[in-house]
Design a protein around this motif. Structure first.
Motif, PDB file in Angstrom:
ATOM      1  N   HIS A 236      63.722  54.344 -37.530  1.00  0.00           N
ATOM      2  CA  HIS A 236      62.660  53.279 -38.071  1.00  0.00           C
ATOM      3  C   HIS A 236      63.489  52.499 -39.048  1.00  0.00           C
ATOM      4  N   GLY A 237      62.982  51.153 -39.358  1.00  0.00           N
ATOM      5  CA  GLY A 237      64.269  50.435 -40.114  1.00  0.00           C
ATOM      6  C   GLY A 237      63.816  50.364 -41.555  1.00  0.00           C
ATOM      7  N   TYR A 238      63.159  51.485 -42.217  1.00  0.00           N
ATOM      8  CA  TYR A 238      62.926  51.311 -43.706  1.00  0.00           C
ATOM      9  C   TYR A 238      63.409  52.724 -44.330  1.00  0.00           C
ATOM     10  N   PHE A 239      64.940  52.821 -43.665  1.00  0.00           N
ATOM     11  CA  PHE A 239      65.609  53.818 -44.731  1.00  0.00           C
ATOM     12  C   PHE A 239      66.372  53.368 -45.726  1.00  0.00           C
TER      13      PHE A 239
ATOM     14  N   LYS B  17      51.213  36.147 -42.860  1.00  0.00           N
ATOM     15  CA  LYS B  17      52.541  36.308 -42.511  1.00  0.00           C
ATOM     16  C   LYS B  17      53.552  35.258 -41.877  1.00  0.00           C
ATOM     17  N   LYS B  18      52.707  34.630 -41.035  1.00  0.00           N
ATOM     18  CA  LYS B  18      53.408  33.586 -40.217  1.00  0.00           C
ATOM     19  C   LYS B  18      53.284  32.211 -40.703  1.00  0.00           C
ATOM     20  N   PHE B  19      52.452  32.196 -41.542  1.00  0.00           N
ATOM     21  CA  PHE B  19      51.883  30.738 -42.062  1.00  0.00           C
ATOM     22  C   PHE B  19      53.279  29.791 -42.188  1.00  0.00           C
ATOM     23  N   GLU B  20      54.132  30.154 -43.245  1.00  0.00           N
ATOM     24  CA  GLU B  20      55.369  29.545 -43.685  1.00  0.00           C
ATOM     25  C   GLU B  20      56.214  29.390 -42.587  1.00  0.00           C
ATOM     26  N   ARG B  21      56.290  30.561 -41.677  1.00  0.00           N
ATOM     27  CA  ARG B  21      57.146  30.297 -40.668  1.00  0.00           C
ATOM     28  C   ARG B  21      56.793  29.325 -39.704  1.00  0.00           C
ATOM     29  N   TYR B  22      55.651  28.947 -39.393  1.00  0.00           N
ATOM     30  CA  TYR B  22      55.402  28.250 -38.179  1.00  0.00           C
ATOM     31  C   TYR B  22      54.581  26.832 -38.748  1.00  0.00           C
TER      32      TYR B  22
ATOM     33  N   TYR C 156      49.600  31.628 -30.966  1.00  0.00           N
ATOM     34  CA  TYR C 156      48.993  32.984 -30.812  1.00  0.00           C
ATOM     35  C   TYR C 156      49.351  33.764 -31.949  1.00  0.00           C
ATOM     36  N   ARG C 157      50.791  33.779 -32.436  1.00  0.00           N
ATOM     37  CA  ARG C 157      51.257  34.577 -33.456  1.00  0.00           C
ATOM     38  C   ARG C 157      50.709  34.333 -34.587  1.00  0.00           C
ATOM     39  N   LEU C 158      50.561  32.868 -34.780  1.00  0.00           N
ATOM     40  CA  LEU C 158      50.149  32.565 -36.111  1.00  0.00           C
ATOM     41  C   LEU C 158      48.545  33.034 -36.249  1.00  0.00           C
TER      42      LEU C 158
ATOM     43  N   GLY D 191      64.971  50.084 -36.137  1.00  0.00           N
ATOM     44  CA  GLY D 191      64.040  49.205 -36.637  1.00  0.00           C
ATOM     45  C   GLY D 191      62.697  49.322 -36.484  1.00  0.00           C
ATOM     46  N   ALA D 192      61.825  48.448 -37.282  1.00  0.00           N
ATOM     47  CA  ALA D 192      60.513  48.396 -37.242  1.00  0.00           C
ATOM     48  C   ALA D 192      59.840  49.505 -38.140  1.00  0.00           C
ATOM     49  N   ALA D 193      58.483  49.664 -38.468  1.00  0.00           N
ATOM     50  CA  ALA D 193      57.906  50.680 -39.056  1.00  0.00           C
ATOM     51  C   ALA D 193      58.095  52.001 -38.473  1.00  0.00           C
TER      52      ALA D 193
ATOM     53  N   VAL E 104      67.419  42.136 -32.536  1.00  0.00           N
ATOM     54  CA  VAL E 104      66.297  41.618 -31.600  1.00  0.00           C
ATOM     55  C   VAL E 104      64.880  41.573 -32.615  1.00  0.00           C
ATOM     56  N   GLY E 105      64.954  41.242 -33.963  1.00  0.00           N
ATOM     57  CA  GLY E 105      63.786  40.852 -34.676  1.00  0.00           C
ATOM     58  C   GLY E 105      62.605  41.854 -34.423  1.00  0.00           C
ATOM     59  N   GLY E 106      61.440  41.553 -34.042  1.00  0.00           N
ATOM     60  CA  GLY E 106      59.881  42.233 -33.986  1.00  0.00           C
ATOM     61  C   GLY E 106      59.827  42.639 -32.659  1.00  0.00           C
ATOM     62  N   LEU E 107      60.907  42.726 -31.704  1.00  0.00           N
ATOM     63  CA  LEU E 107      60.835  43.224 -30.399  1.00  0.00           C
ATOM     64  C   LEU E 107      60.013  44.609 -30.048  1.00  0.00           C
ATOM     65  N   PHE E 108      60.318  45.616 -31.036  1.00  0.00           N
ATOM     66  CA  PHE E 108      59.741  46.923 -30.645  1.00  0.00           C
ATOM     67  C   PHE E 108      58.043  46.850 -31.332  1.00  0.00           C
ATOM     68  N   ASP E 109      57.741  45.775 -32.120  1.00  0.00           N
ATOM     69  CA  ASP E 109      55.991  45.645 -32.215  1.00  0.00           C
ATOM     70  C   ASP E 109      55.516  45.066 -30.874  1.00  0.00           C
ATOM     71  N   PHE E 110      56.271  44.508 -30.223  1.00  0.00           N
ATOM     72  CA  PHE E 110      55.697  43.650 -28.978  1.00  0.00           C
ATOM     73  C   PHE E 110      55.621  45.017 -28.101  1.00  0.00           C
TER      74      PHE E 110
ATOM     75  N   VAL F  30      68.811  46.505 -32.820  1.00  0.00           N
ATOM     76  CA  VAL F  30      68.429  46.513 -34.102  1.00  0.00           C
ATOM     77  C   VAL F  30      67.309  45.589 -34.347  1.00  0.00           C
ATOM     78  N   GLY F  31      66.100  45.832 -34.650  1.00  0.00           N
ATOM     79  CA  GLY F  31      64.887  45.166 -35.143  1.00  0.00           C
ATOM     80  C   GLY F  31      64.542  45.140 -36.636  1.00  0.00           C
ATOM     81  N   PHE F  32      65.294  44.343 -37.288  1.00  0.00           N
ATOM     82  CA  PHE F  32      65.018  44.338 -38.680  1.00  0.00           C
ATOM     83  C   PHE F  32      64.768  42.827 -38.887  1.00  0.00           C
ATOM     84  N   GLY F  33      64.437  42.039 -38.066  1.00  0.00           N
ATOM     85  CA  GLY F  33      64.320  40.653 -38.513  1.00  0.00           C
ATOM     86  C   GLY F  33      65.434  39.950 -39.049  1.00  0.00           C
ATOM     87  N   SER F  34      65.298  38.620 -39.135  1.00  0.00           N
ATOM     88  CA  SER F  34      66.476  37.825 -39.730  1.00  0.00           C
ATOM     89  C   SER F  34      66.019  37.702 -41.154  1.00  0.00           C
TER      90      SER F  34
HETATM   91  N1  UDP Z   1      61.641  45.570 -40.434  1.00  0.00           N
HETATM   92  C1  UDP Z   1      62.524  46.523 -40.507  1.00  0.00           C
HETATM   93  N2  UDP Z   1      63.254  46.850 -41.843  1.00  0.00           N
HETATM   94  C2  UDP Z   1      63.119  45.945 -42.828  1.00  0.00           C
HETATM   95  C3  UDP Z   1      62.473  44.624 -42.714  1.00  0.00           C
HETATM   96  C4  UDP Z   1      61.947  44.474 -41.371  1.00  0.00           C
HETATM   97  O1  UDP Z   1      62.766  47.343 -39.576  1.00  0.00           O
HETATM   98  O2  UDP Z   1      63.725  46.236 -43.783  1.00  0.00           O
HETATM   99  C5  UDP Z   1      61.075  45.029 -39.408  1.00  0.00           C
HETATM  100  C6  UDP Z   1      59.633  44.890 -39.100  1.00  0.00           C
HETATM  101  O3  UDP Z   1      58.831  46.024 -39.434  1.00  0.00           O
HETATM  102  C7  UDP Z   1      59.310  44.181 -38.105  1.00  0.00           C
HETATM  103  C8  UDP Z   1      60.817  43.312 -37.551  1.00  0.00           C
HETATM  104  O4  UDP Z   1      61.596  43.892 -38.712  1.00  0.00           O
HETATM  105  O5  UDP Z   1      59.317  45.066 -36.865  1.00  0.00           O
HETATM  106  C9  UDP Z   1      60.631  41.886 -38.206  1.00  0.00           C
HETATM  107  O6  UDP Z   1      59.653  41.300 -37.321  1.00  0.00           O
HETATM  108  P1  UDP Z   1      59.727  39.677 -37.176  1.00  0.00           P
HETATM  109  O7  UDP Z   1      58.473  39.541 -36.423  1.00  0.00           O
HETATM  110  O8  UDP Z   1      59.566  39.162 -38.675  1.00  0.00           O
HETATM  111  O9  UDP Z   1      60.853  39.306 -36.483  1.00  0.00           O
HETATM  112  P2  UDP Z   1      61.359  38.189 -35.705  1.00  0.00           P
HETATM  113  O10 UDP Z   1      61.165  38.925 -34.368  1.00  0.00           O
HETATM  114  O11 UDP Z   1      60.299  36.991 -35.893  1.00  0.00           O
HETATM  115  O12 UDP Z   1      62.667  37.739 -36.166  1.00  0.00           O
END
Ligand code: UDP
Length: 389
Positions: A275-278, A361-366, A353-355, A248-250, A326-332, A300-304
């Motif tokens: 990476h998560g953009y295949f 990106k985070k306006f709608e979420r938070y 802080y994330r906002l 996952g992640a960029a 695990v969402g954005g875990l790899f970004d952290f 798996v860090g693709f976000g929900s």
């Molecule tokens: N991401 C990905 N593939 C996609 C869409 C998103 O790998 O097709 C990654 C994105 O780069 C980021 C993560 O998924 O690393 C989502 O992060 P976000 O902060 O939105 O997730 P959260 O932890 O808040 O659920």
């Protein structure tokens, strides 16, 4: 015993000791009066008098074998610190309530020892009082309950780690984390509710879910999010000689996160990263690479909701023991996005802080999502608890 403590720490300890004694002496008369006046009420109810217990704790504080802030005396690590004492308010309590600290208990003890000051002592106390007021919950510790039709398993961090590694390898188990964002998304996306409910283990992540649990009269054992769980998973992987796959992640982010994790946990085996953009047509080869790597745990860090859907659709082909969304875990962990300072995380305000970091990106979420969640929590008819004792 105290000979190993540096001189500057001894001065800080002295300040804290004077503060503790002064505060205990100020509070003691009030607590004594309450203990005596309310004593008959507790006698009739046949319950312990909490004010008497508090008096006893205050005496221990004055005598010096307890403190207002320090270690939770229920955890094993008491005694592994020559500086911190068992206390009325502990950082473990904050950690349990709020989460998002990404340190094991031992690392937290070292952090608090190294940063000890009177200011920190007082701040920790105020934070504990605030979180107790916000989240204090007399509910039941059900092992499973439902919030907005999403099932949630009530686990401590240690119980979650045990379950993650408990698979016999016959099938890939799925683990999801439910937070305010995923609950809000599930209102728009019915598939997400179904995907999460297919999870073998669904864990409560964040102060929003804690408030939700309180609303349905369930007491959460811990705040179990991916960031806090990862150190324990890495330690378990090293101890077992098993390996981790990061998906996952960029491009480049998962590899940087993997390098950093290996620096932090010597001996940790990273079986592979992707990476998560295949493209969808590359899915089969990604699964083959994961299976060939021999990894036992897949993050798996693709976000929900993408990660929940992907795990559900592909878990039957995966040979790992457990796949976690695990969402954005790899970004952290890669350092691409910096974490909020610990004091912000300790009071559940990391979202501010994330906002500030990613306002667009985070306006709608938070800004929209958090009040909307609270509105649903207190006014929606969909909220219900189907707890299993
Ligand atoms: N991401 C990905 N593939 C996609 C869409 C998103 O790998 O097709 C990654 C994105 O780069 C980021 C993560 O998924 O690393 C989502 O992060 P976000 O902060 O939105 O997730 P959260 O932890 O808040 O659920």
């Amino acid at each position: 015993m105290y000979s190993a403590i540096p001189v500057e720490s001894k001065a800080t300890l002295m300040q804290i000791r004077v503060f503790d004694i002064a505060l205990a002496l100020i509070i003691m008369p009030v607590v004594l009066v309450l203990a005596l006046v309310l004593g008959p009420v507790f006698l009739v109810k046949q319950t312990a008098n909490p004010y008497l217990a508090l008096c006893y704790s205050l005496c221990r504080i004055i005598l010096g074998d307890k403190s207002f802030c320090g270690l939770n005396d229920k955890v094993d690590e008491v005694g592994s610190s020559v500086i911190l004492k068992p206390a009325l308010f502990s950082f473990q309590e904050l950690h349990q309530t709020i989460g998002c600290i990404e340190m094991t208990n031992r690392q937290m003890i070292r952090y608090h020892e190294n940063n000890l000051s009177l200011k920190m002592h007082i701040t920790l106390m105020l934070k504990c009082i605030t979180t107790r007021c916000l989240y204090k919950n007399k509910g039941e510790e059900k092992s499973e309950f439902s919030l907005f039709n999403i099932k949630i398993h009530n686990r401590t961090l240690q119980e979650a780690v045990k379950e993650i590694f408990s698979s016999d390898g016959s099938r890939c188990r799925s683990v999801f984390f439910v937070n305010v964002n995923s609950i809000n998304l599930s209102f728009k996306n019915k598939h997400l509710t179904r995907d999460i409910n297919c999870g073998d283990l669904v864990l409560a992540d964040g102060s929003g879910v804690r408030l939700g649990a309180k609303r349905v009269n369930v007491k959460l054992k811990d705040n179990v999010n991916g960031t806090d769980l990862l150190p324990y998973i890495c330690e378990a992987l090293v101890a077992r000689g098993e390996s981790l796959f990061l998906l996952g992640a960029a491009p480049g982010v998962a590899q940087t996160a993997a390098n950093r994790l290996q620096d932090q946990y010597p001996g940790l085996k990273i079986a592979g990263v992707q990476h998560g953009y295949f493209k969808p047509k590359e899915n089969a080869s990604v699964i083959e690479a994961i299976n060939r790597s021999g990894a036992s745990i897949l993050l798996v860090g693709f976000g929900s909701p993408i990660q929940e859907k992907w795990i559900n659709e592909n878990k039957h082909q995966l040979k790992v023991k457990t796949a976690l969304g695990v969402g954005g875990l790899f970004d952290f962990y890669s350092g691409r996005i910096s974490r909020a300072p610990i004091w912000m995380r300790e009071i559940g305000m990391e979202w501010i802080y994330r906002l500030a970091m990613e306002p667009g990106k985070k306006f709608e979420r938070y800004v929209i999502g958090n009040p909307l969640y609270l509105f649903r929590l207190y006014f929606s008819s969909r909220l219900k608890s189907k707890g299993v004792a």
